[in-house]
Motif scaffolding. Structure first.
Motif, PDB file in Angstrom:
ATOM      1  N   VAL A 124      -6.638 -45.357  -5.141  1.00 30.73           N
ATOM      2  CA  VAL A 124      -5.365 -45.952  -5.554  1.00 30.73           C
ATOM      3  C   VAL A 124      -4.198 -45.196  -4.941  1.00 30.73           C
ATOM      4  O   VAL A 124      -3.164 -45.781  -4.603  1.00 30.73           O
ATOM      5  CB  VAL A 124      -5.273 -45.968  -7.095  1.00 30.73           C
ATOM      6  N   ARG A 125      -4.347 -43.902  -4.746  1.00 31.14           N
ATOM      7  CA  ARG A 125      -3.272 -43.085  -4.165  1.00 31.14           C
ATOM      8  C   ARG A 125      -2.939 -43.541  -2.753  1.00 31.14           C
ATOM      9  O   ARG A 125      -1.759 -43.642  -2.384  1.00 31.14           O
ATOM     10  CB  ARG A 125      -3.685 -41.613  -4.173  1.00 31.14           C
ATOM     11  N   LEU A 126      -3.948 -43.821  -1.956  1.00 35.68           N
ATOM     12  CA  LEU A 126      -3.692 -44.264  -0.583  1.00 35.68           C
ATOM     13  C   LEU A 126      -3.144 -45.685  -0.551  1.00 35.68           C
ATOM     14  O   LEU A 126      -2.278 -46.008   0.268  1.00 35.68           O
ATOM     15  CB  LEU A 126      -4.981 -44.175   0.235  1.00 35.68           C
ATOM     16  N   ARG A 127      -3.633 -46.553  -1.457  1.00 35.72           N
ATOM     17  CA  ARG A 127      -3.139 -47.930  -1.469  1.00 35.72           C
ATOM     18  C   ARG A 127      -1.740 -48.033  -2.052  1.00 35.72           C
ATOM     19  O   ARG A 127      -1.012 -48.993  -1.764  1.00 35.72           O
ATOM     20  CB  ARG A 127      -4.103 -48.813  -2.270  1.00 35.72           C
ATOM     21  N   SER A 128      -1.344 -47.046  -2.834  1.00 31.28           N
ATOM     22  CA  SER A 128      -0.032 -47.114  -3.474  1.00 31.28           C
ATOM     23  C   SER A 128       1.120 -46.951  -2.494  1.00 31.28           C
ATOM     24  O   SER A 128       2.265 -47.283  -2.826  1.00 31.28           O
ATOM     25  CB  SER A 128       0.071 -46.038  -4.556  1.00 31.28           C
ATOM     26  N   VAL A 129       0.833 -46.439  -1.295  1.00 26.43           N
ATOM     27  CA  VAL A 129       1.895 -46.306  -0.293  1.00 26.43           C
ATOM     28  C   VAL A 129       2.397 -47.682   0.136  1.00 26.43           C
ATOM     29  O   VAL A 129       3.585 -47.850   0.457  1.00 26.43           O
ATOM     30  CB  VAL A 129       1.380 -45.494   0.910  1.00 26.43           C
ATOM     31  N   PHE A 130       1.508 -48.683   0.119  1.00 26.31           N
ATOM     32  CA  PHE A 130       1.869 -50.026   0.578  1.00 26.31           C
ATOM     33  C   PHE A 130       1.893 -51.060  -0.554  1.00 26.31           C
ATOM     34  O   PHE A 130       2.354 -52.180  -0.343  1.00 26.31           O
ATOM     35  CB  PHE A 130       0.871 -50.497   1.636  1.00 26.31           C
ATOM     36  N   SER A 131       1.383 -50.687  -1.743  1.00 27.69           N
ATOM     37  CA  SER A 131       1.276 -51.650  -2.833  1.00 27.69           C
ATOM     38  C   SER A 131       2.022 -51.133  -4.059  1.00 27.69           C
ATOM     39  O   SER A 131       1.768 -50.009  -4.529  1.00 27.69           O
ATOM     40  CB  SER A 131      -0.194 -51.906  -3.176  1.00 27.69           C
ATOM     41  N   ARG A 132       2.931 -51.959  -4.593  1.00 25.86           N
ATOM     42  CA  ARG A 132       3.673 -51.564  -5.796  1.00 25.86           C
ATOM     43  C   ARG A 132       2.777 -51.599  -7.025  1.00 25.86           C
ATOM     44  O   ARG A 132       2.891 -50.739  -7.909  1.00 25.86           O
ATOM     45  CB  ARG A 132       4.868 -52.488  -5.980  1.00 25.86           C
ATOM     46  N   SER A 133       1.871 -52.563  -7.087  1.00 25.90           N
ATOM     47  CA  SER A 133       0.974 -52.638  -8.237  1.00 25.90           C
ATOM     48  C   SER A 133       0.040 -51.429  -8.292  1.00 25.90           C
ATOM     49  O   SER A 133      -0.245 -50.905  -9.379  1.00 25.90           O
ATOM     50  CB  SER A 133       0.159 -53.933  -8.168  1.00 25.90           C
ATOM     51  N   ALA A 134      -0.442 -50.975  -7.124  1.00 22.17           N
ATOM     52  CA  ALA A 134      -1.292 -49.789  -7.102  1.00 22.17           C
ATOM     53  C   ALA A 134      -0.506 -48.550  -7.521  1.00 22.17           C
ATOM     54  O   ALA A 134      -1.033 -47.680  -8.229  1.00 22.17           O
ATOM     55  CB  ALA A 134      -1.886 -49.605  -5.706  1.00 22.17           C
ATOM     56  N   PHE A 135       0.747 -48.463  -7.107  1.00 19.95           N
ATOM     57  CA  PHE A 135       1.574 -47.325  -7.521  1.00 19.95           C
ATOM     58  C   PHE A 135       1.831 -47.359  -9.028  1.00 19.95           C
ATOM     59  O   PHE A 135       1.802 -46.311  -9.700  1.00 19.95           O
ATOM     60  CB  PHE A 135       2.892 -47.344  -6.750  1.00 19.95           C
ATOM     61  N   HIS A 136       2.072 -48.538  -9.568  1.00 22.80           N
ATOM     62  CA  HIS A 136       2.277 -48.663 -11.021  1.00 22.80           C
ATOM     63  C   HIS A 136       1.001 -48.294 -11.776  1.00 22.80           C
ATOM     64  O   HIS A 136       1.062 -47.642 -12.834  1.00 22.80           O
ATOM     65  CB  HIS A 136       2.712 -50.096 -11.353  1.00 22.80           C
ATOM     66  N   ASP A 137      -0.154 -48.712 -11.235  1.00 21.21           N
ATOM     67  CA  ASP A 137      -1.422 -48.360 -11.873  1.00 21.21           C
ATOM     68  C   ASP A 137      -1.639 -46.853 -11.853  1.00 21.21           C
ATOM     69  O   ASP A 137      -2.159 -46.267 -12.813  1.00 21.21           O
ATOM     70  CB  ASP A 137      -2.555 -49.081 -11.143  1.00 21.21           C
ATOM     71  N   LEU A 138      -1.246 -46.205 -10.764  1.00 18.72           N
ATOM     72  CA  LEU A 138      -1.402 -44.756 -10.661  1.00 18.72           C
ATOM     73  C   LEU A 138      -0.480 -44.027 -11.625  1.00 18.72           C
ATOM     74  O   LEU A 138      -0.854 -42.989 -12.192  1.00 18.72           O
ATOM     75  CB  LEU A 138      -1.100 -44.319  -9.221  1.00 18.72           C
ATOM     76  N   MET A 139       0.712 -44.549 -11.850  1.00 18.63           N
ATOM     77  CA  MET A 139       1.674 -43.893 -12.715  1.00 18.63           C
ATOM     78  C   MET A 139       1.394 -44.126 -14.196  1.00 18.63           C
ATOM     79  O   MET A 139       1.704 -43.266 -15.027  1.00 18.63           O
ATOM     80  CB  MET A 139       3.090 -44.390 -12.385  1.00 18.63           C
ATOM     81  N   GLU A 140       0.784 -45.253 -14.541  1.00 12.75           N
ATOM     82  CA  GLU A 140       0.604 -45.602 -15.941  1.00 12.75           C
ATOM     83  C   GLU A 140      -0.838 -45.409 -16.411  1.00 12.75           C
ATOM     84  O   GLU A 140      -1.090 -44.693 -17.387  1.00 12.75           O
ATOM     85  CB  GLU A 140       1.040 -47.062 -16.167  1.00 12.75           C
ATOM     86  N   ASN A 141      -1.783 -46.019 -15.739  1.00 14.34           N
ATOM     87  CA  ASN A 141      -3.162 -46.022 -16.225  1.00 14.34           C
ATOM     88  C   ASN A 141      -3.944 -44.768 -15.836  1.00 14.34           C
ATOM     89  O   ASN A 141      -4.890 -44.383 -16.530  1.00 14.34           O
ATOM     90  CB  ASN A 141      -3.902 -47.267 -15.711  1.00 14.34           C
ATOM     91  N   LEU A 142      -3.595 -44.151 -14.697  1.00 12.61           N
ATOM     92  CA  LEU A 142      -4.360 -43.002 -14.212  1.00 12.61           C
ATOM     93  C   LEU A 142      -3.548 -41.709 -14.243  1.00 12.61           C
ATOM     94  O   LEU A 142      -3.877 -40.754 -13.536  1.00 12.61           O
ATOM     95  CB  LEU A 142      -4.839 -43.272 -12.769  1.00 12.61           C
TER      96      LEU A 142
END
Length: 309
Positions: A124-142
């Motif tokens: 998720v960390r690598l995908r969050s650079v290009f995806s807002r949903s992945a960044f939100h998942d990293l900040m909230e769920n993980l």
């Protein structure tokens, strides 16, 4: 009668030898010799001999003539197409070490530990650079699983930055200083100390002004981008270091400094982009960003710009 004939033949041979020596001139008078203490006689097979009236040491004169001399005068260009002396060849001394390769393996081990120990967070960390949903998942769920993974990502990024600095200094002519493990370790520790100091100042500032969410968002965005860029720069740095003697150092040095500058610019640019995306950038946040994000990196970029001139 027999004795008289032998004496006559002996006198005749002496006379013929004397006439022959007078007919053939001494080659030392017409042949230029670099060392004036050596002379040549063609009737002796063009063998050099030392004149004891001109030198005190026969061994010194012969050593100067016949011992090989290096780095003195280059050979003149030869006319033969396949002559080894057609082009002047210079020997270049390269202080290559295996330590850089082993450091690269250690950095790869950090990446593998991060990937295998925290597979969900790493992906998720690598995908969050290009995806807002992945960044939100990293900040909230993980968010409870990101601390140690972030530490490994920060170590990986700063180790690659230290490699770029070492290669840049070597290409700029400071191989004796930079091409060793202790210098790399010093640069790595300095980069980490600078990051920790900057993190503490930013953390205290944001805590006092109640902007903890903004600071956490900026730190996560910078860490994710640095990890992604370091994974791309790691094989490039290894290739350049192992082929530094074949590459143009006048190009490699500025190129490494420009890559380092691009990495620093991307660090605070992604933080600013994430602040706009999540709506955290208010007036105090803008002051924080200008004073504690742009200003420290601007000082480093100014130093790099002076080095490129």
């Amino acid at each position: 009668m027999y004795r008289l004939l032998c004496v006559f033949l002996f006198i005749l041979s002496l006379a013929s030898a004397w006439q022959t020596s007078n007919a053939q001139p001494d080659s030392s008078a017409i042949r230029p010799v670099a060392d004036s203490t050596l002379r040549y006689r063609s009737w002796q097979g063009n063998i050099p001999f030392a004149d004891s009236n001109r030198t005190d040491s026969l061994r010194r004169a012969l050593d100067m003539l016949y011992q090989p001399g290096f780095n003195r005068t280059p050979m003149p260009p030869a006319t033969e197409a396949w002559s080894p002396f057609k082009n002047i060849v210079y020997k270049k001394q390269v202080n290559a070490r295996n330590w850089f390769f082993y450091i690269t393996l250690l950095i790869l081990s950090l990446v593998l530990i991060n990937k295998n120990s925290f597979p969900a967070v790493y992906s998720v960390r690598l995908r969050s650079v290009f995806s807002r949903s992945a960044f939100h998942d990293l900040m909230e769920n993980l968010k409870t699983q990101t601390e140690l993974s972030s530490v490994l990502a920060i170590l990986t990024a700063h180790a690659v930055m230290a490699q770029l600095i070492v290669i840049a200094l070597m290409a700029l002519g400071y191989s004796l200083l930079a091409n060793n493990f202790l210098f790399f370790l010093s640069v790595f520790i300095f980069l980490l100390a600078w990051w920790i100091l900057l993190f503490l100042v930013q953390y205290l500032h944001t805590r006092i002004l109640g902007m903890g969410a903004m600071h956490r968002t900026a730190m996560m965005a910078k860490t994710n981008l640095e990890l992604l860029l370091s994974l791309g720069l790691l094989p490039i740095s290894l290739f350049v270091y192992l082929n530094l003697d074949r590459l143009d150092t006048n190009v490699v040095g500025p190129a490494m400094l420009m890559l380092l500058s691009a990495l620093l610019i991307a660090r605070f640019s992604i933080a600013l982009f994430q602040q706009f995306k999540f709506g955290h950038l208010n007036f105090f946040g803008l002051l924080y960003f200008c004073g504690l994000e742009i200003l420290p990196h601007l000082l480093v970029l100014t130093f790099i710009t002076q080095a490129l001139r």
